[in-house]
Structures are given as C-alpha cells and as structure tokens.
Design a protein around this motif. Structure first.
Motif, PDB file in Angstrom:
ATOM      1  N   UNK A   1       0.828  -1.207   0.000  1.00 41.61           N
ATOM      2  CA  UNK A   1       0.000   0.000   0.000  1.00 41.61           C
ATOM      3  C   UNK A   1       0.865   1.260   0.000  1.00 41.61           C
ATOM      4  N   UNK A   2       1.939   1.238   0.792  1.00 40.99           N
ATOM      5  CA  UNK A   2       2.828   2.399   0.870  1.00 40.99           C
ATOM      6  C   UNK A   2       3.480   2.684  -0.481  1.00 40.99           C
ATOM      7  N   UNK A   3       3.961   1.625  -1.145  1.00 37.97           N
ATOM      8  CA  UNK A   3       4.602   1.791  -2.453  1.00 37.97           C
ATOM      9  C   UNK A   3       3.605   2.356  -3.467  1.00 37.97           C
ATOM     10  N   UNK A   4       2.378   1.822  -3.460  1.00 37.72           N
ATOM     11  CA  UNK A   4       1.354   2.323  -4.381  1.00 37.72           C
ATOM     12  C   UNK A   4       1.064   3.792  -4.122  1.00 37.72           C
ATOM     13  N   UNK A   5       0.956   4.161  -2.847  1.00 37.87           N
ATOM     14  CA  UNK A   5       0.684   5.552  -2.507  1.00 37.87           C
ATOM     15  C   UNK A   5       1.765   6.499  -3.002  1.00 37.87           C
ATOM     16  N   UNK A   6       3.023   6.106  -2.843  1.00 44.13           N
ATOM     17  CA  UNK A   6       4.138   6.946  -3.311  1.00 44.13           C
ATOM     18  C   UNK A   6       4.094   7.090  -4.831  1.00 44.13           C
TER      19      UNK A   6
ATOM     20  N   UNK B   1      -8.805  -3.785   4.320  1.00 42.99           N
ATOM     21  CA  UNK B   1      -8.361  -2.401   4.087  1.00 42.99           C
ATOM     22  C   UNK B   1      -8.028  -2.191   2.617  1.00 42.99           C
ATOM     23  N   UNK B   2      -7.377  -3.186   1.988  1.00 45.44           N
ATOM     24  CA  UNK B   2      -7.077  -3.085   0.563  1.00 45.44           C
ATOM     25  C   UNK B   2      -8.349  -2.843  -0.246  1.00 45.44           C
ATOM     26  N   UNK B   3      -9.367  -3.685  -0.025  1.00 44.73           N
ATOM     27  CA  UNK B   3     -10.602  -3.590  -0.800  1.00 44.73           C
ATOM     28  C   UNK B   3     -11.348  -2.288  -0.479  1.00 44.73           C
ATOM     29  N   UNK B   4     -11.366  -1.893   0.795  1.00 48.02           N
ATOM     30  CA  UNK B   4     -12.044  -0.659   1.178  1.00 48.02           C
ATOM     31  C   UNK B   4     -11.377   0.555   0.537  1.00 48.02           C
ATOM     32  N   UNK B   5     -10.039   0.543   0.504  1.00 51.56           N
ATOM     33  CA  UNK B   5      -9.322   1.630  -0.151  1.00 51.56           C
ATOM     34  C   UNK B   5      -9.619   1.681  -1.643  1.00 51.56           C
ATOM     35  N   UNK B   6      -9.752   0.492  -2.249  1.00 50.86           N
ATOM     36  CA  UNK B   6     -10.065   0.442  -3.673  1.00 50.86           C
ATOM     37  C   UNK B   6     -11.450   1.031  -3.937  1.00 50.86           C
ATOM     38  N   UNK B   7     -12.400   0.733  -3.047  1.00 50.91           N
ATOM     39  CA  UNK B   7     -13.746   1.307  -3.185  1.00 50.91           C
ATOM     40  C   UNK B   7     -13.683   2.832  -3.103  1.00 50.91           C
ATOM     41  N   UNK B   8     -12.942   3.334  -2.113  1.00 48.78           N
ATOM     42  CA  UNK B   8     -12.808   4.789  -1.971  1.00 48.78           C
ATOM     43  C   UNK B   8     -12.131   5.396  -3.198  1.00 48.78           C
TER      44      UNK B   8
ATOM     45  N   UNK C   1      -5.403   8.514   1.592  1.00 49.21           N
ATOM     46  CA  UNK C   1      -6.137   7.443   2.269  1.00 49.21           C
ATOM     47  C   UNK C   1      -5.309   6.164   2.327  1.00 49.21           C
ATOM     48  N   UNK C   2      -4.649   5.847   1.225  1.00 50.31           N
ATOM     49  CA  UNK C   2      -3.799   4.653   1.176  1.00 50.31           C
ATOM     50  C   UNK C   2      -2.653   4.764   2.178  1.00 50.31           C
TER      51      UNK C   2
END
Length: 275
Positions: free
Chosen positions: A67-72, A126-133, A164-165
């Motif tokens: 998640x951190x890598x994706x956010x960056x 959390x992964x799926x919820x973040x994807x929804x957001x 959010x991520x």
C-alpha cells in the motif's frame, strides 16, 4: 483490471491507472491472506512451537508495504500531471469508475462478514475498502472533468486516494511491527498487570514480567512471582491465572511461583505491608 488499464490509457487518466494498480495488489493481498490463514491454522510442530500463527502478521506487513509503495507512486504521477495535465476523457473515467464502485461494494460486503480481529483479514479488508474509496474519488473526478473541462481534477482525486492509502498503510505497518517487536497489546497495561499480581494474598513481589502478542487475538504473559514462606505456590498460581483471564483476557500465561527468602529485598512491583 486489464480493461481498466486500457481505458485508463485511452482516457489519459492517472486515477484509473492508479485504481488498476491497486486492484492488482488487492488480488495479491487476498491470495496472500488466504495462504496466511491456511498456514496459521496448522498445528505447532518441531521447532515451530507456536505453529505458524505469525505468518498472518507477516502477510499484514507485506500488505502495508505494498500500500505504501502504491501511494508513493500515485503521488509522483499526480504531481507530474498537476504540472502538465494531459487531456482527460471525463466520460470514460466516470463510466469505468462507476463499474468499479459496484464491484468493490460487493467485495467489501463479502469481507465485512469475516472477523477482523485477525490483522491478516483486516489487511485484506483495508485493501478492498481503499479500492472502493479510490473508485468513488475517480468517479467524482471524472464527473467534474466532464462538467468543467478542468483536467487537474483527475490528479487531485489521485492525491486524495494516495492520502487514504498512506493512512491505511501506516496503521497496518504500525500494528504488525508492534507484534514483531513483542510490544504489549494496546489494551493491556503491563504495570497494571503487575500491580494486580502483587495485590493478591501472600504475594511478595513479581519481576521478569513480560506481556506480548503472539499473533492477533493471542496475547501471552510470563512472570516470576515470589510468595510468602510457607504459602501454597500451586494454589496461588492457579488463583493468579484465573485473575489474569478474568481481568485482562490473558489465558496463555507462564508463571514461575517461588517462596521468597526471609532476606529478600523487593526489587519492583512490591506490595506494601498491610497496616
């Protein structure tokens, strides 16, 4: 997911491409969560005296790092597009994002039924919820681009998703690292546990007190307890074990109970003499 990449490239939308990358890690996260849960269910054997329960914690930490890598990556792309925004096809972005919202609502409802006391399951959720957001934010950005023609709404939505991520990633990394470093569970105060032990009848002192988490929902305790000369060590140990379960939910405890010598000088967590 492949379709989202194609439409993201056609529409020149970073938000769609970011969602596609996030969905790829979602699939990996869910696969890892299933594998970790299966490993955690295996019994202890040989050198693995606690079994494989911390595989779940390791999976949660991997999910947090991805998640951190994706956010960056999203932040980097968004800043570039804020400086030099490409023409974004708002209509395509809106339609694809709305399809993604429907799919992720279904996935979120499915995972919400599972117990999230497991940090591993929580990581997948959390992964799926973040994807929804992310899809909701992308849909809003697509609608705004379509309505106003201002292409910077797309990278702005991406930055909101990245924030959010990052927040979710921090929570998973913090909690999994605390377990790996064998910190006491957040809901248990070791000092309070020590005071509860020494307040028991005939207990003189306790030291070498350790409270840690083996894995989510599995706290453990060990301590050396000294009791008054002539006291029943076994009866006191059983009483302490019951108290630790009832007051602190600690049902995996290792207590070494010995008689204190007459010359013993209390070192720590010592009960004051009764007046």
């Amino acid at each position: 997911m492949a379709g989202e990449v194609v439409f993201g490239l056609v529409a020149h939308s970073l938000a769609l491409l970011a969602d596609a990358g996030h969905m790829l890690t979602d699939a990996a996260a869910l696969g890892l969560a299933i594998f970790a849960a299966a490993m955690a269910a295996r019994p202890a054997q040989g050198r693995w005296t606690f079994g494989y329960k911390r595989v779940e914690v390791l999976a949660a930490q991997i999910n947090g790092l991805t998640l951190l890598v994706i956010g960056v990556w999203i932040v980097y792309g968004a800043v570039r597009r804020l400086i030099d925004p490409p023409d974004v096809e708002g209509g395509i972005v809106l339609v694809v994002a709305l399809v993604g919202v429907v799919v992720n609502i279904a996935a979120t409802l499915l995972l919400s039924r599972a117990s999230r006391t497991s940090i591993n399951v929580r990581g997948a959720f959390v992964h799926v919820l973040n994807d929804l957001a992310a899809f909701i934010g992308t849909a809003v950005a697509g609608a705004l681009v379509l309505a106003t023609g201002w292409n910077r709404f797309d990278p702005i939505a991406s930055l909101a998703v990245a924030a959010l991520i990052g927040w979710s990633s921090w929570g998973l990394l913090r909690d999994s690292t605390r377990i790996f470093l064998e910190s006491a569970p957040a809901e248990i105060d070791p000092d309070e546990v020590g005071r509860a032990i020494v307040s028991a009848d005939e207990v003189v002192e306790t030291h070498d007190l350790h409270v840690w988490t083996v894995t989510s929902g599995f706290p453990a305790l060990s301590a050396h307890v000294l009791v008054e000369p002539g006291a029943d060590c076994h009866a006191i140990r059983r009483g302490l074990e019951r108290m630790l379960v009832e007051r602190f939910g600690l049902d995996h405890t290792t207590l070494q109970v010995d008689h204190a010598r007459a010359s013993t000088t209390p070192i720590e967590l010592t009960r004051l003499p009764r007046g």
